[in-house]
Design an enzyme around this catalytic site. Structure first.
Site, PDB file in Angstrom:
ATOM      1  N   HIS A 200       0.798  -1.168  -0.095  1.00  0.00           N
ATOM      2  CA  HIS A 200      -0.227  -0.031  -0.138  1.00  0.00           C
ATOM      3  C   HIS A 200       0.764   1.175  -0.027  1.00  0.00           C
ATOM      4  O   HIS A 200       0.626   2.360  -0.623  1.00  0.00           O
ATOM      5  CB  HIS A 200      -0.945   0.093   1.104  1.00  0.00           C
ATOM      6  CG  HIS A 200      -2.061  -0.755   0.964  1.00  0.00           C
ATOM      7  ND1 HIS A 200      -2.731  -1.652   1.837  1.00  0.00           N
ATOM      8  CD2 HIS A 200      -2.894  -0.980  -0.013  1.00  0.00           C
ATOM      9  CE1 HIS A 200      -3.653  -2.110   1.417  1.00  0.00           C
ATOM     10  NE2 HIS A 200      -4.001  -1.629   0.192  1.00  0.00           N
ATOM     11  N   ARG A 307      -8.614  -7.652  -9.699  1.00  0.00           N
ATOM     12  CA  ARG A 307      -8.777  -8.757  -8.661  1.00  0.00           C
ATOM     13  C   ARG A 307      -9.627  -8.506  -7.597  1.00  0.00           C
ATOM     14  O   ARG A 307      -9.694  -7.160  -7.173  1.00  0.00           O
ATOM     15  CB  ARG A 307      -7.240  -8.705  -8.292  1.00  0.00           C
ATOM     16  CG  ARG A 307      -5.938  -8.937  -9.214  1.00  0.00           C
ATOM     17  CD  ARG A 307      -4.759  -9.025  -8.413  1.00  0.00           C
ATOM     18  NE  ARG A 307      -3.551  -9.340  -9.531  1.00  0.00           N
ATOM     19  CZ  ARG A 307      -2.814  -8.277  -9.720  1.00  0.00           C
ATOM     20  NH1 ARG A 307      -2.812  -7.071  -9.715  1.00  0.00           N
ATOM     21  NH2 ARG A 307      -1.795  -8.600 -10.725  1.00  0.00           N
ATOM     22  N   ARG A 343     -12.221 -10.581 -12.659  1.00  0.00           N
ATOM     23  CA  ARG A 343     -11.723 -12.126 -12.313  1.00  0.00           C
ATOM     24  C   ARG A 343     -12.234 -12.384 -11.015  1.00  0.00           C
ATOM     25  O   ARG A 343     -12.449 -11.811  -9.883  1.00  0.00           O
ATOM     26  CB  ARG A 343     -10.305 -12.059 -12.149  1.00  0.00           C
ATOM     27  CG  ARG A 343      -9.499 -13.627 -12.001  1.00  0.00           C
ATOM     28  CD  ARG A 343      -8.173 -13.612 -12.075  1.00  0.00           C
ATOM     29  NE  ARG A 343      -7.618 -13.054 -10.630  1.00  0.00           N
ATOM     30  CZ  ARG A 343      -6.432 -12.966 -10.332  1.00  0.00           C
ATOM     31  NH1 ARG A 343      -5.488 -13.425 -11.352  1.00  0.00           N
ATOM     32  NH2 ARG A 343      -6.143 -12.386  -9.233  1.00  0.00           N
ATOM     33  N   ASN A 465       2.822 -14.534 -14.767  1.00  0.00           N
ATOM     34  CA  ASN A 465       3.446 -14.684 -13.467  1.00  0.00           C
ATOM     35  C   ASN A 465       3.082 -16.259 -13.142  1.00  0.00           C
ATOM     36  O   ASN A 465       4.008 -16.940 -12.619  1.00  0.00           O
ATOM     37  CB  ASN A 465       2.788 -13.968 -12.459  1.00  0.00           C
ATOM     38  CG  ASN A 465       2.871 -12.472 -12.757  1.00  0.00           C
ATOM     39  OD1 ASN A 465       3.635 -12.179 -13.545  1.00  0.00           O
ATOM     40  ND2 ASN A 465       2.133 -11.583 -11.796  1.00  0.00           N
ATOM     41  N   ASP A 466       2.106 -16.864 -13.365  1.00  0.00           N
ATOM     42  CA  ASP A 466       1.838 -18.140 -12.704  1.00  0.00           C
ATOM     43  C   ASP A 466       2.339 -19.176 -14.024  1.00  0.00           C
ATOM     44  O   ASP A 466       2.652 -19.979 -13.568  1.00  0.00           O
ATOM     45  CB  ASP A 466       0.322 -18.497 -12.478  1.00  0.00           C
ATOM     46  CG  ASP A 466       0.092 -18.227 -11.003  1.00  0.00           C
ATOM     47  OD1 ASP A 466       1.038 -17.957 -10.202  1.00  0.00           O
ATOM     48  OD2 ASP A 466      -1.162 -17.873 -10.805  1.00  0.00           O
ATOM     49  N   ARG A 476       8.804 -17.891  -7.300  1.00  0.00           N
ATOM     50  CA  ARG A 476       9.455 -16.584  -7.504  1.00  0.00           C
ATOM     51  C   ARG A 476       9.893 -15.967  -6.024  1.00  0.00           C
ATOM     52  O   ARG A 476      10.551 -15.344  -5.646  1.00  0.00           O
ATOM     53  CB  ARG A 476       8.505 -15.639  -7.940  1.00  0.00           C
ATOM     54  CG  ARG A 476       8.214 -15.892  -9.476  1.00  0.00           C
ATOM     55  CD  ARG A 476       7.558 -14.749 -10.132  1.00  0.00           C
ATOM     56  NE  ARG A 476       6.300 -14.454  -9.492  1.00  0.00           N
ATOM     57  CZ  ARG A 476       5.615 -13.216  -9.352  1.00  0.00           C
ATOM     58  NH1 ARG A 476       6.396 -12.438 -10.178  1.00  0.00           N
ATOM     59  NH2 ARG A 476       4.522 -13.063  -9.067  1.00  0.00           N
TER      60      ARG A 476
END
Length: 600
Positions: A200, A307, A343, A465-466, A476
């Site tokens: 944040h 997200r 998503r 990323n995945d 990672r």
């Protein structure tokens, strides 16, 4: 700080994570924060009641302080009030609040000791989460607990509002409460030992337009107050005690960057179209409604990835349909007429409330998460579908499903959707009958049957990323193998290429929403492969759009054909770097390190 450092004042360069772009030159100001040593006291029976009341009063005082901070937020930060609302919820989270009270009563220990044990347990749970963004939320927990510890011990937190002259803040970490007290006219930049681009604090720094470098590990032990620093939020470099030549170089770079940034932001609201006419939609990835102003300011053509996990992780109970609907509707309305891709939930069951928790798993990254969890818990899934469908009448909405590995999962998703749509029609509840349905391509099996899956959905979104993590079997977050995470591995490039080809043959579009999409160096590859949409952190959008406009699609396609035949990632990088710096020489000064990951 070492004695030798203080005596010699030699130039030292540190490398961290560029959390907010820009270049600042100024003197260091230490944010002194009280370091809490946890007192440990065993209580007598008659001391338990007063100790519980002492803890409750500290929490109550912390609530009052957070409410005061929220009430005093300046206009430019008012949209970030959700951060403090989440802190208010954490104050009474059962993992912390109830557990601390229980430990005081049952183990007869003082509040600080009990609180530290409760926090340690919660921190252990967070450490098992594979999603970096969600794992970063443990920082929010630390901020909240630090505030309670301070109140229990009678020590106040640091106060940045008292800074009176332009300085660069040096700290182990900054809490959101610290950050909202920053006066941008007084704070040139900040650097911290810990943190990442998804914290944040980093998000707020970008909102304020203040350069920041985080994750420097031990910068606080190497800088002394008043020392001159150079902070490069583009590359993640921090120079302590710069020599004259270095200082001159960065002053020139600072001037160039200001002009460059003004230019690319001015043009960022134009479409991203290559010189030979290939159009790429460039959108933003967001978690919070707070990020929409930034997405709009930086020229996002829409939200490519919303997200939704945050709605589930900042509360004691699962969110209801009405709450989800309201959150989605507000974001869709704020982004209209641009589209929003929502998503469905992408976390594991052990992070959710008891009604849908399936307990801890040995390997949650390969277990019951994302769409697998949703299909296992129909009530959890259906409430999301209903909320998204209802919100779809307020704008252009796409629905995206994560971690699809086979066609059977699609059939089950369709069954849920069809049942809800039929009920809505019967009840007269409006929804977009033509809302597009897409899936994330992020496991190798989905790539291998992309031609089959493409016939069942309206679009693909590649989650690099995945996909990279699962394809290379690399965690990672594991420091022992993280260096093997290779986006330019020929195997990864071939999978992306194959997915796009399969989708286009079926007549559907392909987006990319992983970090790879926002990396400037990779733009010629992504254009050459033919991706229709790139979605990224909003701040990366202007530069990515500019690069796309400078590309020639045919030239990039030739490059890709050559790269796909190369044997290893180092060969790909060398060829790509040569192409990039020859084709875009004016970009070279922004990335002195080869393929510096400013969007990590």
């Amino acid at each position: 700080m070492t004695a030798a450092r203080q005596n010699n004042h030699r130039e030292i360069v540190f490398n961290g994570v560029g959390a907010s772009p820009g270049i600042a030159i100024g003197r260091a100001f230490f944010l002194d924060k009280y370091k809490f040593k946890i007192p440990q006291t065993v209580l007598s029976g008659h001391e338990i009641g007063p100790e519980i009341r002492r803890f409750k009063k500290a929490v109550s005082d912390a609530e009052n302080h957070i409410n005061m901070l929220m009430a005093g937020l300046p206009d430019e930060l008012s949209s970030h009030s959700e951060i403090f609302k989440s802190h208010l919820l954490m104050l009474k989270d059962r993992m912390i609040y109830n557990q601390t009270l229980k430990l005081i009563a049952e183990r007869k220990i003082n509040a600080e000791w009990a609180l530290s044990l409760a926090v340690e347990h919660a921190r252990g749970l967070f450490s098992k989460i594979t999603d970096q963004y969600i794992r970063e939320r443990v920082k929010d927990l630390d901020y909240v607990v630090e505030r309670i510890f301070g109140l229990l011990s009678g020590h106040a937190a640091g106060d940045l509002s008292k800074v009176r002259e332009p300085v660069i803040i040096v700290a182990h970490d900054l809490s959101p409460a610290d950050t909202v007290q920053i006066d941008p006219s007084k704070i040139l930049a900040f650097v911290t030992d810990i943190g990442s681009r998804t914290s944040h604090t980093a998000i707020l720094a970008r909102s304020l337009g203040i350069p920041a470098v985080v994750g420097l590990e031990n910068i606080t032990s190497e800088v002394f107050s008043g020392e001159v620093l150079v902070v490069d939020g583009l590359t993640g470099e921090v120079v302590i005690a710069p020599e004259d030549d270095t200082l001159a170089l960065y002053k020139k770079k600072q001037t160039c960057y200001i002009r460059y940034r003004q230019d690319i932001i001015y043009n960022s609201h134009l479409p991203a179209v290559t010189r030979d006419g290939f159009a790429v939609k460039v959108k933003a990835n967001i978690e919070l409604a707070d990020e929409i102003p930034s997405a709009r300011f930086h020229g996002a053509d829409g939200i490519g990835l919303l997200r939704t996990e945050y709605l589930y992780l900042t509360r004691k109970e699962l969110p209801g349909e009405e709450e989800l609907f309201t959150a989605y509707r507000d974001i869709i309305t704020a982004m209209a007429p641009n589209p929003v891709t929502i998503r469905t939930l992408d976390i594991g069951g052990d992070k959710l409330a008891a009604p849908v928790s399936f307990g801890e798993e040995l390997n949650p990254a390969l277990g019951l998460r994302a769409i697998r969890l949703c299909l296992k818990a129909p009530d959890l899934f259906d409430v999301q579908l209903r909320a998204i469908l209802r919100a779809s009448v307020y704008g252009r909405v796409k629905m995206l499903f994560p971690l699809i590995s086979g066609r059977q999962e699609l059939f089950e998703i369709r069954r849920h959707l069809d049942e809800i749509r039929e009920k809505f029609r019967g009840l007269g509840i409006p929804f977009d009958e033509h809302m597009m349905i897409g899936i994330m391509i992020e496991v190798p099996t989905a790539v291998m049957i992309a031609d089959i899956l493409a016939k069942e959905v309206d679009f693909f979104s590649i989650g690099t990323n995945d996909l990279i993590q699962y394809s290379l079997a690399i965690d990672r977050a594991n420091e022992h193998v993280a260096h093997m995470y290779e986006p330019l591995h020929p195997g990864i490039l071939r999978m992306i290429h194959y997915t796009v080809e399969a989708a286009h043959k079926a007549g559907i579009e392909v987006a990319m929403c992983g970090e790879m999409a926002g990396e400037p160096m990779y733009i010629p590859i992504l254009v050459g492969i033919g991706l229709d949409e790139l979605s990224m952190n909003a701040i990366a959008i202007p530069r990515v759009k500019r690069l796309i406009c400078l590309c020639d699609k045919d030239e990039c396609s030739v490059l890709v054909k050559r790269l796909l035949e190369m044997p290893g990632p180092q060969d790909v990088m060398a060829a790509l770097s040569a192409f990039f710096h020859e084709r875009f020489p004016e970009e070279r000064w922004l990335d002195p390190g080869l393929c510096q990951d400013i969007n990590a």
